[in-house]
Scaffold this active site. Structure first.
Site, PDB file in Angstrom:
ATOM      1  N   ARG A  17       0.815  -1.218   0.000  1.00 15.81           N
ATOM      2  CA  ARG A  17       0.000   0.000   0.000  1.00 15.81           C
ATOM      3  C   ARG A  17       0.847   1.267   0.000  1.00 15.81           C
ATOM      4  O   ARG A  17       0.450   2.291  -0.553  1.00 15.81           O
ATOM      5  CB  ARG A  17      -0.914  -0.004   1.232  1.00 15.81           C
ATOM      6  N   ASP A  55      -3.887  -0.466  -3.306  1.00 17.42           N
ATOM      7  CA  ASP A  55      -4.817  -0.740  -2.222  1.00 17.42           C
ATOM      8  C   ASP A  55      -5.489  -2.067  -2.573  1.00 17.42           C
ATOM      9  O   ASP A  55      -6.296  -2.145  -3.509  1.00 17.42           O
ATOM     10  CB  ASP A  55      -5.856   0.383  -2.115  1.00 17.42           C
ATOM     11  N   LYS A  97       0.153 -19.439   6.342  1.00 15.70           N
ATOM     12  CA  LYS A  97      -0.698 -19.655   7.497  1.00 15.70           C
ATOM     13  C   LYS A  97      -0.777 -18.354   8.293  1.00 15.70           C
ATOM     14  O   LYS A  97       0.105 -17.481   8.126  1.00 15.70           O
ATOM     15  CB  LYS A  97      -0.151 -20.788   8.357  1.00 15.70           C
ATOM     16  N   HIS A 137       6.752 -24.054   6.064  1.00 13.31           N
ATOM     17  CA  HIS A 137       8.189 -24.018   5.791  1.00 13.31           C
ATOM     18  C   HIS A 137       8.934 -25.192   6.416  1.00 13.31           C
ATOM     19  O   HIS A 137      10.041 -25.528   5.973  1.00 13.31           O
ATOM     20  CB  HIS A 137       8.800 -22.685   6.228  1.00 13.31           C
ATOM     21  N   LYS A 160      12.556 -28.095   5.020  1.00 14.54           N
ATOM     22  CA  LYS A 160      13.826 -28.254   5.713  1.00 14.54           C
ATOM     23  C   LYS A 160      14.574 -29.485   5.211  1.00 14.54           C
ATOM     24  O   LYS A 160      13.976 -30.519   4.942  1.00 14.54           O
ATOM     25  CB  LYS A 160      13.607 -28.324   7.228  1.00 14.54           C
ATOM     26  N   ASP A 211      -1.151 -22.025  15.984  1.00 11.57           N
ATOM     27  CA  ASP A 211       0.030 -21.489  15.315  1.00 11.57           C
ATOM     28  C   ASP A 211       1.029 -22.574  14.938  1.00 11.57           C
ATOM     29  O   ASP A 211       1.722 -22.459  13.918  1.00 11.57           O
ATOM     30  CB  ASP A 211       0.712 -20.458  16.227  1.00 11.57           C
ATOM     31  N   HIS A 227       2.513 -27.279  11.587  1.00 13.90           N
ATOM     32  CA  HIS A 227       3.881 -27.793  11.586  1.00 13.90           C
ATOM     33  C   HIS A 227       3.999 -29.170  12.242  1.00 13.90           C
ATOM     34  O   HIS A 227       4.553 -30.107  11.668  1.00 13.90           O
ATOM     35  CB  HIS A 227       4.820 -26.828  12.311  1.00 13.90           C
TER      36      HIS A 227
END
Length: 489
Positions: A50, A93, A147, A177, A181, A234, A239
């Site tokens: 923005r 925007d 996420k 992610h 790994k 989270d 994960h």
């Protein structure tokens, strides 16, 4: 000379290009791919945010904000400038569909193989997708979703439905992610590429499996976000359950995207449901108090900026999971994650069963005498523990280990997880991304835990910052005659 592994021509459109995720992860990963000649010359980055500025202003911003997240000693100034010259900045925007005509103009003449990376909050997913469709930019493109995708099964479905109206499932890349790994990739190589381990990878030979993702850091100025999310949403729903699925999956018939994801889905569907009245017995919910972390005094979670003073949001979760299938019946999987813990570490611990008879002394019956530790961070490695005879008289056994430190064994440096995943998106490889049915099954499994906590008046169990979490986490494993790896050591 360009690498033989360079990408095809592409245009990488980064939404939220001035945000924290872009400066810490996405742009550094793209620069590393550029530095190692993984990006073709005909590859362009269009940064979208923005803030009103032009490309030169954005390049100046990147020099100041992105470079601290790179290995400073490895930056070649000419190479860095060539990377910046790939980037065009467009101020938009994202809530205004008409503004997407400016993006269409910026993409004119650039390669039609487009990646749209949404490094934004989920609230902007719908307007971005509709804006791309209105401007006719979505056909043949690939969209990357970060996420959290929702806060429960219903909201996850709503987001997926919205994105799915514009993009097909084969165009959608839900990024986790941890799947990028090196050690996770090597876990699959270890199991499916070696005759030694696969016959042992089952209930007859494995006593328990522990998966830990521990962080030293707290909420780091993200209190407003984290207090609405918590560790279960989270970290566990994505994960940890993805790592569990990779550890426990059956060998796929090929390493192509859908066969791999089909097997992960079978694991998630085989997870034994945790009933609401079992939550307090099988799941530990914790929240950090003030203490010492990294040698410095840190405040309690409830005193962090943006966090409600009486917050019941968990910063720590430990739980016991079971998989109801032939391979894993009866083997407990212990999952653990938390903030402000004793150290930053992510690892998978495979504890093999002891030998059935103490032919060489009691040491051979000790839990964990035979163990495989797969370290995901901070340094990716594998360590196999076994027993060997001590030099000298008698038959005295001692624990020894065989090490594979990837950065020492392989001359080529390990690829950053984000770098690998972004290259896979550009190449159109889906195997390391989460399919919708996987994601929704994970939400389905954690929802009873969320409901059990919501229906309970109990506060999370408190633990001091800089420790390994509440004592109840250790008690959970003690009920099964075992302990976390660091407690044994």
């Amino acid at each position: 000379m360009a690498s033989t592994n360079t990408t095809p021509s592409f245009t990488f459109v980064l939404f939220g290009a001035t945000g924290d995720l872009s400066l810490r992860k996405v742009l550094p990963a793209l620069y590393r791919a550029h530095r190692s000649d993984q990006l073709c010359d005909d590859g362009y980055i269009v940064a979208v945010a923005r803030k009103s500025m032009d490309s030169a202003d954005y390049h100046a911003w990147a020099r100041e904000q992105v470079r601290p997240h790179l290995d400073m000693e490895r930056i070649d100034e000419d190479d860095w400038e060539r990377f910046l010259n790939r980037i065009t900045y467009v101020a938009l925007d994202l809530t205004r569909q008409d503004d997407f005509t400016q993006l269409r103009d910026a993409l004119d003449g650039k390669p039609a193989a487009r990646v749209f990376y949404l490094a934004t909050g989920p609230a902007l997913f719908e307007p971005v997708c509709k804006g791309l469709a209105a401007a006719g930019l979505h056909d043949g493109g690939r969209i990357v979703l970060e996420k959290p995708l929702g806060h429960d099964l219903r909201s996850s479905r709503e987001i997926n439905d919205t994105v799915g109206e514009i993009f097909s499932e084969q165009q959608i890349y839900r990024i986790d992610h941890y799947l990028g790994k090196e050690a996770v990739q090597n876990l699959q190589a270890l199991r499916f590429g070696n005759a030694l381990f696969e016959p042992l990878w089952r209930r007859e030979w494995i006593e328990n499996i522990q998966i830990t993702i521990a962080e030293e850091l707290g909420v780091e100025g993200r209190g407003d976000f984290y207090d609405q999310t918590g560790a279960l949403r989270d970290m566990v729903q994505n994960h940890l359950l993805q790592l569990l699925a990779i550890v426990a999956m059956e060998p796929p018939h090929s390493m192509a995207a859908d066969p791999v994801r089909d097997e992960k889905l079978r694991v998630l569907r085989s997870l034994k449901p945790i009933a609401i009245d079992e939550v307090n017995q099988l799941v530990v919910r914790g929240q950090y108090q003030s203490g010492l972390s990294g040698g410095a005094s840190v405040p309690a979670y409830a005193r962090e900026p943006g966090v409600a003073a009486e917050s019941r949001t968990e910063t720590f979760v430990a739980l016991k999971a079971e998989i109801n299938n032939w391979r894993w019946a009866g083997v407990p999987f212990f999952l653990r994650t938390g903030k402000r813990l004793a150290e930053r570490v992510a690892e998978i611990v495979i504890n093999f069963r002891p030998v059935p008879y103490a032919l060489m002394g009691e040491a051979s019956l000790r839990a964990g005498a035979n163990r495989l530790v797969i370290r995901l961070q901070p340094n990716e490695s594998m360590r196999l523990y076994c027993l060997a005879k001590q030099p000298g008289e008698g038959m005295q056994l001692q624990s020894v280990h065989l090490d594979l430190a990837f950065d020492q064994f392989f001359k080529a440096g390990s690829m950053d997880a984000y770098e690998r995943l972004l290259l896979d998106v550009i190449h159109g490889r889906l195997a390391l991304f989460v399919r919708r049915d996987e994601q929704e099954q994970a939400w389905r499994w954690v929802e009873p835990i969320m409901t059990g906590w919501a229906d309970s008046a109990r506060m999370p169990k408190l633990y001091s910052a800089g420790t390994w979490g509440p004592a109840a986490s250790s008690a959970l494993l003690a009920q099964h005659g075992t302990c976390w790896l660091e407690e044994e050591n």
